[in-house]
Design a protein around this motif. Structure first.
Motif, PDB file in Angstrom:
ATOM      1  N   SER A  41      17.620  28.086  36.710  1.00  0.00           N
ATOM      2  CA  SER A  41      17.088  27.131  36.060  1.00  0.00           C
ATOM      3  C   SER A  41      18.114  26.558  36.247  1.00  0.00           C
ATOM      4  O   SER A  41      19.720  25.908  35.539  1.00  0.00           O
ATOM      5  CB  SER A  41      16.126  27.464  35.469  1.00  0.00           C
ATOM      6  OG  SER A  41      16.517  28.503  34.362  1.00  0.00           O
ATOM      7  N   GLY A  42      17.899  25.428  35.173  1.00  0.00           N
ATOM      8  CA  GLY A  42      19.192  24.140  35.128  1.00  0.00           C
ATOM      9  C   GLY A  42      19.084  23.300  36.000  1.00  0.00           C
ATOM     10  O   GLY A  42      17.920  22.503  36.730  1.00  0.00           O
ATOM     11  N   VAL A  43      20.084  23.034  36.102  1.00  0.00           N
ATOM     12  CA  VAL A  43      20.445  21.551  37.030  1.00  0.00           C
ATOM     13  C   VAL A  43      20.679  22.083  38.543  1.00  0.00           C
ATOM     14  O   VAL A  43      21.438  23.096  39.320  1.00  0.00           O
ATOM     15  CB  VAL A  43      22.030  20.900  36.578  1.00  0.00           C
ATOM     16  CG1 VAL A  43      22.866  20.234  37.220  1.00  0.00           C
ATOM     17  CG2 VAL A  43      21.823  20.954  35.177  1.00  0.00           C
ATOM     18  N   THR A  44      19.876  21.203  39.563  1.00  0.00           N
ATOM     19  CA  THR A  44      20.668  21.467  40.635  1.00  0.00           C
ATOM     20  C   THR A  44      20.315  20.369  41.387  1.00  0.00           C
ATOM     21  O   THR A  44      20.705  18.711  41.025  1.00  0.00           O
ATOM     22  CB  THR A  44      19.073  21.549  41.804  1.00  0.00           C
ATOM     23  OG1 THR A  44      18.854  19.861  40.984  1.00  0.00           O
ATOM     24  CG2 THR A  44      17.966  23.087  41.276  1.00  0.00           C
ATOM     25  N   ALA A  45      21.610  20.426  42.849  1.00  0.00           N
ATOM     26  CA  ALA A  45      22.853  19.335  42.645  1.00  0.00           C
ATOM     27  C   ALA A  45      22.688  19.192  44.320  1.00  0.00           C
ATOM     28  O   ALA A  45      22.249  20.636  44.771  1.00  0.00           O
ATOM     29  CB  ALA A  45      23.876  18.960  41.902  1.00  0.00           C
ATOM     30  N   ARG A  46      23.139  18.444  45.456  1.00  0.00           N
ATOM     31  CA  ARG A  46      23.828  17.853  46.392  1.00  0.00           C
ATOM     32  C   ARG A  46      24.966  17.706  45.855  1.00  0.00           C
ATOM     33  O   ARG A  46      25.739  17.001  45.195  1.00  0.00           O
ATOM     34  CB  ARG A  46      22.838  16.930  46.879  1.00  0.00           C
ATOM     35  CG  ARG A  46      23.052  15.785  47.054  1.00  0.00           C
ATOM     36  CD  ARG A  46      22.634  14.968  47.871  1.00  0.00           C
ATOM     37  NE  ARG A  46      22.301  13.457  47.548  1.00  0.00           N
ATOM     38  CZ  ARG A  46      23.575  12.950  47.630  1.00  0.00           C
ATOM     39  NH1 ARG A  46      24.408  13.587  48.684  1.00  0.00           N
ATOM     40  NH2 ARG A  46      24.159  11.523  47.589  1.00  0.00           N
ATOM     41  N   LEU A  47      26.286  18.058  47.024  1.00  0.00           N
ATOM     42  CA  LEU A  47      27.512  17.639  47.103  1.00  0.00           C
ATOM     43  C   LEU A  47      27.774  16.177  47.851  1.00  0.00           C
ATOM     44  O   LEU A  47      26.898  16.094  48.990  1.00  0.00           O
ATOM     45  CB  LEU A  47      27.973  19.091  48.148  1.00  0.00           C
ATOM     46  CG  LEU A  47      29.824  18.519  48.131  1.00  0.00           C
ATOM     47  CD1 LEU A  47      30.391  19.039  46.923  1.00  0.00           C
ATOM     48  CD2 LEU A  47      30.340  19.432  49.761  1.00  0.00           C
ATOM     49  N   LEU A  72      40.119  17.066  43.519  1.00  0.00           N
ATOM     50  CA  LEU A  72      38.612  17.277  42.617  1.00  0.00           C
ATOM     51  C   LEU A  72      37.584  16.195  43.466  1.00  0.00           C
ATOM     52  O   LEU A  72      38.109  15.332  44.078  1.00  0.00           O
ATOM     53  CB  LEU A  72      38.720  16.289  41.036  1.00  0.00           C
ATOM     54  CG  LEU A  72      38.032  16.372  39.846  1.00  0.00           C
ATOM     55  CD1 LEU A  72      37.642  17.568  39.632  1.00  0.00           C
ATOM     56  CD2 LEU A  72      38.093  15.203  38.760  1.00  0.00           C
ATOM     57  N   PHE A  73      36.441  16.967  43.832  1.00  0.00           N
ATOM     58  CA  PHE A  73      35.382  16.078  43.960  1.00  0.00           C
ATOM     59  C   PHE A  73      33.982  16.021  43.302  1.00  0.00           C
ATOM     60  O   PHE A  73      34.311  16.636  41.948  1.00  0.00           O
ATOM     61  CB  PHE A  73      34.833  16.818  45.167  1.00  0.00           C
ATOM     62  CG  PHE A  73      34.818  18.567  45.557  1.00  0.00           C
ATOM     63  CD1 PHE A  73      34.022  18.231  45.842  1.00  0.00           C
ATOM     64  CD2 PHE A  73      35.925  18.892  45.278  1.00  0.00           C
ATOM     65  CE1 PHE A  73      33.428  20.239  45.464  1.00  0.00           C
ATOM     66  CE2 PHE A  73      36.029  20.341  45.225  1.00  0.00           C
ATOM     67  CZ  PHE A  73      34.847  21.211  45.643  1.00  0.00           C
ATOM     68  N   ALA A  74      32.774  15.718  43.377  1.00  0.00           N
ATOM     69  CA  ALA A  74      32.169  15.166  42.756  1.00  0.00           C
ATOM     70  C   ALA A  74      30.713  16.460  43.445  1.00  0.00           C
ATOM     71  O   ALA A  74      30.251  16.639  44.607  1.00  0.00           O
ATOM     72  CB  ALA A  74      31.850  14.183  42.500  1.00  0.00           C
ATOM     73  N   ILE A  75      29.702  16.839  42.713  1.00  0.00           N
ATOM     74  CA  ILE A  75      28.344  16.358  42.737  1.00  0.00           C
ATOM     75  C   ILE A  75      27.206  16.119  42.233  1.00  0.00           C
ATOM     76  O   ILE A  75      27.344  15.125  41.290  1.00  0.00           O
ATOM     77  CB  ILE A  75      28.269  17.926  43.420  1.00  0.00           C
ATOM     78  CG1 ILE A  75      28.261  18.812  41.505  1.00  0.00           C
ATOM     79  CG2 ILE A  75      28.706  19.393  43.530  1.00  0.00           C
ATOM     80  CD1 ILE A  75      27.449  19.963  40.689  1.00  0.00           C
ATOM     81  N   GLN A  76      25.919  15.828  43.129  1.00  0.00           N
ATOM     82  CA  GLN A  76      25.336  14.352  42.033  1.00  0.00           C
ATOM     83  C   GLN A  76      24.110  15.299  42.170  1.00  0.00           C
ATOM     84  O   GLN A  76      23.361  16.069  42.753  1.00  0.00           O
ATOM     85  CB  GLN A  76      24.765  13.253  43.149  1.00  0.00           C
ATOM     86  CG  GLN A  76      23.675  12.421  42.821  1.00  0.00           C
ATOM     87  CD  GLN A  76      23.803  11.549  43.772  1.00  0.00           C
ATOM     88  OE1 GLN A  76      23.475  11.642  44.591  1.00  0.00           O
ATOM     89  NE2 GLN A  76      24.339  10.635  43.170  1.00  0.00           N
TER      90      GLN A  76
END
Length: 475
Positions: A41-47, A72-76
């Motif tokens: 549970s908590g945060v779901t994301a995509r790259l 460094l990169f990011a997820i949304q």
């Protein structure tokens, strides 16, 4: 993190076992399970595509000789928030359509001692700390990093993270300043004993049950948020279920750490509903994200490099009935056991009997039994539990407990046209697709397996699909 050119080409067939099983004197057909939300549970994301800051590096390991980028990169997140991340699985790479789920260290490759060291690095380096401040802090310890850039800071930080997550893989850095930062961070982090960051939000336990008319629970609202909004799905709402605090007062929202109960009407017909908790909460630096694509292929594990407030949610099921076995079933990945641990509680007045992982288990009224279901590393699992009165719980994800560098999985000879080359970095998104770390040509396809697990009053399908590990190499 290395930059990936192209898309994974291989797909592997799923082997499903369909069984006809005699249950309670009748015939029950067990087939493929429906889709389910991954455990957690908590945060779901995509790259997100590209890399914000980083530099060219190369690595060498048996069967792996590759060049690419570390940085460094990011997820949304599902609410659109962008979160900075580093990777903690050097020889694996990301999948273009992978979805990620926040999870605990104990349910990931950080189940050992590496988590504390990596968390220290993230707290004391980029992007949590500016390159200028990093240089100042390092100077106080005798390391000269004057003029450190964001690209150097990101590359040096990522390689320092790899030194603890993938200690068996030597990484060569072209930039001497980035290399000096890496060594400084390693030296400072060696003695770190930082505690694991708390989950953003969770309802614990994730399933409760009991007789109609009783208060069912307690459920603890674990969260980093100050307050949490509570809700019920239409099934529970129509049945007259209400949520209360420990004193019996009806509640619509509670503070973090509160306990809640589900009050069911006396004499209510059997049913199962869902409790939802939602809020905006700060996801702490150092939380891990494990991911897989739609076909169950393991995608590179990521770790959060900067705290940020995001929209979060968690659910729990509530089951009630006037008589008979009344099950509540939860499951949790336990990397120490290499298993998905299934816990069944019976709050009814009759025995709850089920067969799981080759053993028959009897859960007496008002008691609990726990059964670990062994799953091989990198395998997709889908556990569907059905019980009396339409009860159903499903747990699906991929066991993601080890880095590829620790499994000893052999790497095939590179396939022509699948090499890895460095790409430019800097602010913005470089061309070429998603970032990745990875070994080489397409791995041989591996057959899947599936099993059928029978529960009293229903059945549980446990499907395992084995996916080929991908690695990209160039020599």
């Amino acid at each position: 993190m290395f930059h990936k050119q192209g898309r994974a080409l291989s797909r592997i067939a799923t082997v499903m076992l369909t069984s006809s099983l005699a249950v309670g004197g009748g015939l029950l057909t067990v087939g493929p399970a429906s889709a389910a939300t991954p455990l957690g549970s908590g945060v779901t994301a995509r790259l997100l595509p590209g890399m914000s800051h980083g530099e060219s590096v190369s690595y060498g390991a048996p069967g792996h000789q590759a060049a690419g980028e570390a940085g460094l990169f990011a997820i949304q997140a599902s609410d659109g928030s962008e979160l900075p991340v580093y990777c903690i699985d050097l020889l694996n790479h990301t999948r273009e359509d992978a979805k990620y789920q926040e999870t605990d260290w104990g349910s990931s490759s950080l189940a050992g001692t590496a988590g504390s060291k990596i968390k220290w690095i993230l707290e004391h380096s980029y992007p949590s700390v500016s390159p200028q401040q990093i240089a100042s802090d390092a100077a106080a310890k005798g390391a000269q990093l004057d003029g450190l850039t964001a690209d150097e800071a990101a590359a040096g930080t990522q390689v320092a993270v790899w030194s603890f997550s993938d200690p068996n893989v030597p990484v060569n850095q072209d930039d001497p300043k980035a290399a000096k930062l890496t060594q400084y961070l390693i030296d400072q982090a060696k003695g770190a004993t930082d505690e694991e960051p708390k989950a953003t939000i969770a309802l614990t336990p994730g399933s409760v049950s009991g007789k109609s008319g009783d208060r069912l629970g307690p459920i603890t609202v674990d969260t980093t948020a100050a307050t949490v909004a509570l809700g019920l799905d239409p099934v529970a709402d129509k049945a007259g279920v209400v949520l209360t605090d420990a004193a019996g007062n009806v509640v619509k929202s509670v503070k973090g750490g509160a306990t809640i109960f589900a009050k069911t009407p006396a004499g209510a017909a059997a049913g199962t509903g869902t409790i939802t908790a939602t809020s905006s909460a700060e996801i702490p630096l150092g939380r891990v994200f494990t991911g897989a694509d739609g076909d169950g292929n393991h995608s590179q594990t990521l770790i959060l490099a900067g705290a940020k407030s995001v929209s979060v949610s968690a659910t729990a099921t509530v089951t009630w009935a006037p008589t008979g076995p009344i099950p509540a079933v939860t499951a949790k990945v336990d990397c120490a056991q290499g298993a998905v641990v299934v816990t069944a509680t019976n709050n009814g007045d009759q025995d709850f009997v089920f067969t799981l992982a080759g053993q028959t288990v009897t859960v007496k009224p008002k008691s609990t039994q726990t059964v670990p279901v062994k799953v091989a590393e990198g395998q997709k699992y889908d556990i569907v539990v059905t019980g009396p009165h339409g009860f159903k719980q499903e747990f699906a994800s991929v066991l993601n407990c080890k880095t590829t560098s620790s499994t000893g999985t052999p790497t095939p000879t590179p396939t022509a046209g699948h090499g890895v080359t460095p790409t430019p970095t800097g602010t913005g998104t470089p061309a070429g697709g998603l970032a990745f770390t990875g070994g080489g040509g397409e791995t041989p396809m591996l057959a899947g397996i599936a099993g059928a697990l029978v529960l009293a009053g229903g059945a549980s399908v446990f499907a395992l699909r084995r996916r080929g590990r991908h690695s990209r190499t160039s020599s």
